[in-house]
Design an enzyme around this catalytic site. Structure first.
Site, short mmCIF file in Angstrom:
data_model
loop_
_atom_site.label_atom_id
_atom_site.label_comp_id
_atom_site.label_asym_id
_atom_site.label_seq_id
_atom_site.Cartn_x
_atom_site.Cartn_y
_atom_site.Cartn_z
N SER A 44 0.86 -1.20 0.00
CA SER A 44 0.00 0.00 0.00
C SER A 44 0.89 1.24 0.00
CB SER A 44 -0.93 0.00 1.22
OG SER A 44 -0.21 -0.25 2.39
N ASP A 71 5.52 -6.96 2.36
CA ASP A 71 4.85 -7.52 1.19
C ASP A 71 5.84 -7.86 0.09
OD1 ASP A 71 2.11 -7.79 1.57
OD2 ASP A 71 1.73 -5.66 1.26
N GLU A 99 0.07 -12.54 -1.95
CA GLU A 99 -1.37 -12.58 -2.24
C GLU A 99 -1.72 -13.80 -3.08
OE1 GLU A 99 -2.62 -8.90 -4.01
OE2 GLU A 99 -1.79 -7.69 -2.38
N GLU A 123 -8.99 -9.88 3.17
CA GLU A 123 -9.34 -8.52 2.76
C GLU A 123 -10.68 -8.51 2.02
OE1 GLU A 123 -6.22 -6.21 1.04
OE2 GLU A 123 -7.55 -4.52 0.68
O1 KIV Z 1 -0.41 -3.44 1.58
C1 KIV Z 1 -1.07 -3.40 2.62
O2 KIV Z 1 -1.04 -2.42 3.35
C2 KIV Z 1 -1.90 -4.57 2.95
C3 KIV Z 1 -3.05 -4.46 3.91
C4 KIV Z 1 -3.55 -5.79 4.28
C5 KIV Z 1 -2.99 -3.59 5.05
O3 KIV Z 1 -1.66 -5.59 2.40
#
Ligand code: KIV
Length: 249
Positions: A34, A72, A102, A169
């Site tokens: 994000s 991530d 993901e 999510e």
């Molecule tokens: O990228 C992100 O902030 C997320 C959310 C689950 C908060 O993956």
């Protein structure tokens, strides 16, 4: 923590926020992709690179937070098991203690490779922001029978692969609660109702610092953006007052 206490997680992309979250006792910090929207000004997460993630993971890690530090794997960085392990290792070298990817059964070989390499990982099911362009928008998942069944199967697969937690999510509240009972590890909901083991949020959304669109699941907590504007306005007025403009005699 599953079944014993609510698991709380928030995002950080920089040193001061990481310190703030650690001092606030938040057990899990996510350097989320994000980052792309919140900090880098992109329209979605698909523009975030490995170099962006490494840079921000290093900044967060420098705060030496007491919280677990997860990061991530960005878009396109885990299309094969080999890439998943190599890029996860780069995030670990930058200071992350776990990575997040993901997808469910569609990325099972990558998740198995992470496990076999001893890299802790968090799953992410439901609305997958890295697929926003394929999906054509952000949409709640679990409303149809086929989505419901797919989510249950994905959840079981991700648990079996060895995830240490799973982000859910934008999953309907009832399906998220069911996934939570199926999952052997904590589920962290975001826009998925109260039935998850814990909740995760983008910190700037929580604090009211995000400039644009605020997702519906973010209840009003604070508007630091307005307060910050007020502080800047007061400072500007003070500096511009005639008596403050005279050169020192
Ligand atoms: O990228 C992100 O902030 C997320 C959310 C689950 C908060 O993956």
């Amino acid at each position: 923590m599953k079944g014993r206490e609510k698991v709380l997680a928030l995002t950080a992309y920089d040193f001061p926020t990481a310190q703030l979250l650690s001092e606030s006792g938040i057990p899990l910090i996510l350097v989320g992709d994000s980052l792309g929207m919140v900090v880098l000004g992109y329209p979605d997460t698909t523009h975030v690179t490995m170099a962006d993630m490494e840079h921000h993971v290093r900044a967060v890690a420098r705060a030496r937070p007491l919280s677990l530090l997860a990061a991530d794997l960005p878009y396109g960085s885990y299309t094969t098991p080999k890439d998943a392990v190599a890029n996860a290792q780069r995030l670990i070298n930058a200071g992350a203690e776990a990575v997040k990817a993901e997808g469910g059964r569609s990325i099972l070989p990558q998740l198995n490779a992470l496990r076999d390499s001893g890299i802790p990982f968090i799953g992410h099911l439901g609305m997958l922001p890295q697929s926003v362009n394929i999906e054509g928008g952000y949409r709640i998942k679990g409303k149809t029978d086929s989505e419901h069944t797919a989510l249950v199967d994905d959840c079981k697969a991700v648990c079996q692969a060895g995830a240490c937690a799973i982000v859910l999510e934008l999953v309907t509240a009832s399906v998220a609660a069911e996934l939570t009972s199926v999952s052997s590890v904590p589920t962290l909901g975001i826009g998925s109702g109260p039935g998850c083991d814990g909740q995760i949020l983008v910190t700037t959304d929580l604090l009211g610092l995000s400039p644009g669109f605020i997702p519906k699941h973010v209840k009003f907590h604070g508007q630091l953006r307005d307060q910050a504007k007020e502080i800047i306005r007061e400072w500007s007025l003070r500096i511009c007052q005639p008596e403050n403009q005279k050169p020192p005699s």
